[in-house]
Design a protein around this motif. Structure first.
Motif, PDB file in Angstrom:
ATOM      1  N   ASP A 123       0.870  -1.171   0.000  1.00  0.00           N
ATOM      2  CA  ASP A 123       0.000   0.000   0.000  1.00  0.00           C
ATOM      3  C   ASP A 123       0.907   1.221   0.000  1.00  0.00           C
ATOM      4  N   TYR A 124       0.907   1.960  -1.078  1.00  0.00           N
ATOM      5  CA  TYR A 124       1.837   3.083  -1.206  1.00  0.00           C
ATOM      6  C   TYR A 124       1.601   4.158  -0.151  1.00  0.00           C
ATOM      7  N   GLU A 125       0.413   4.184   0.464  1.00  0.00           N
ATOM      8  CA  GLU A 125       0.131   5.178   1.501  1.00  0.00           C
ATOM      9  C   GLU A 125       0.630   4.754   2.882  1.00  0.00           C
ATOM     10  N   ASP A 126       0.912   3.472   3.069  1.00  0.00           N
ATOM     11  CA  ASP A 126       1.383   2.953   4.357  1.00  0.00           C
ATOM     12  C   ASP A 126       2.902   3.031   4.401  1.00  0.00           C
ATOM     13  N   LYS A 127       3.422   4.009   5.092  1.00  0.00           N
ATOM     14  CA  LYS A 127       4.868   4.250   5.130  1.00  0.00           C
ATOM     15  C   LYS A 127       5.622   3.189   5.927  1.00  0.00           C
ATOM     16  N   GLN A 128       4.908   2.318   6.674  1.00  0.00           N
ATOM     17  CA  GLN A 128       5.566   1.286   7.469  1.00  0.00           C
ATOM     18  C   GLN A 128       5.852   0.018   6.667  1.00  0.00           C
ATOM     19  N   ILE A 129       5.239  -0.121   5.507  1.00  0.00           N
ATOM     20  CA  ILE A 129       5.468  -1.306   4.676  1.00  0.00           C
ATOM     21  C   ILE A 129       6.776  -1.119   3.914  1.00  0.00           C
ATOM     22  N   GLU A 130       7.664  -2.064   4.080  1.00  0.00           N
ATOM     23  CA  GLU A 130       8.950  -1.999   3.373  1.00  0.00           C
ATOM     24  C   GLU A 130       8.795  -2.582   1.973  1.00  0.00           C
ATOM     25  N   LYS A 131       9.436  -1.936   1.033  1.00  0.00           N
ATOM     26  CA  LYS A 131       9.494  -2.489  -0.310  1.00  0.00           C
ATOM     27  C   LYS A 131      10.377  -3.724  -0.275  1.00  0.00           C
ATOM     28  N   SER A 132      10.016  -4.736  -1.056  1.00  0.00           N
ATOM     29  CA  SER A 132      10.818  -5.958  -1.089  1.00  0.00           C
ATOM     30  C   SER A 132      12.123  -5.734  -1.828  1.00  0.00           C
TER      31      SER A 132
END
Length: 64
Positions: A45-54
């Motif tokens: 989710d591009y809006e969730d800054k806590q998700i790390e890109k793989s």
């Protein structure tokens, strides 16, 4: 295909999706063997800054 090459291809696909600035859900399953097990799954989710890109290392970890 070995895991490193597979991870490289998955990373390239994910990287192109990140650049579009949209959220996505990607499921990759194994159609060569009679199983419903996923090889790889990733939600972004591009809006969730806590998700790390793989990255390639995380892709290999998820595959194993």
């Amino acid at each position: 295909m070995n895991n490193g090459l597979y991870a490289e291809q998955m990373y390239n696909l994910l990287d192109s999706l990140y650049k579009n600035g949209a959220g996505f859900e990607l499921h990759v399953d194994n159609k060569k063997e009679p199983t419903s097990e996923l090889i790889f799954m990733f939600n972004y989710d591009y809006e969730d800054k806590q998700i790390e890109k793989s990255n390639k290392e995380r892709i290999i970890e998820k595959m194993e």
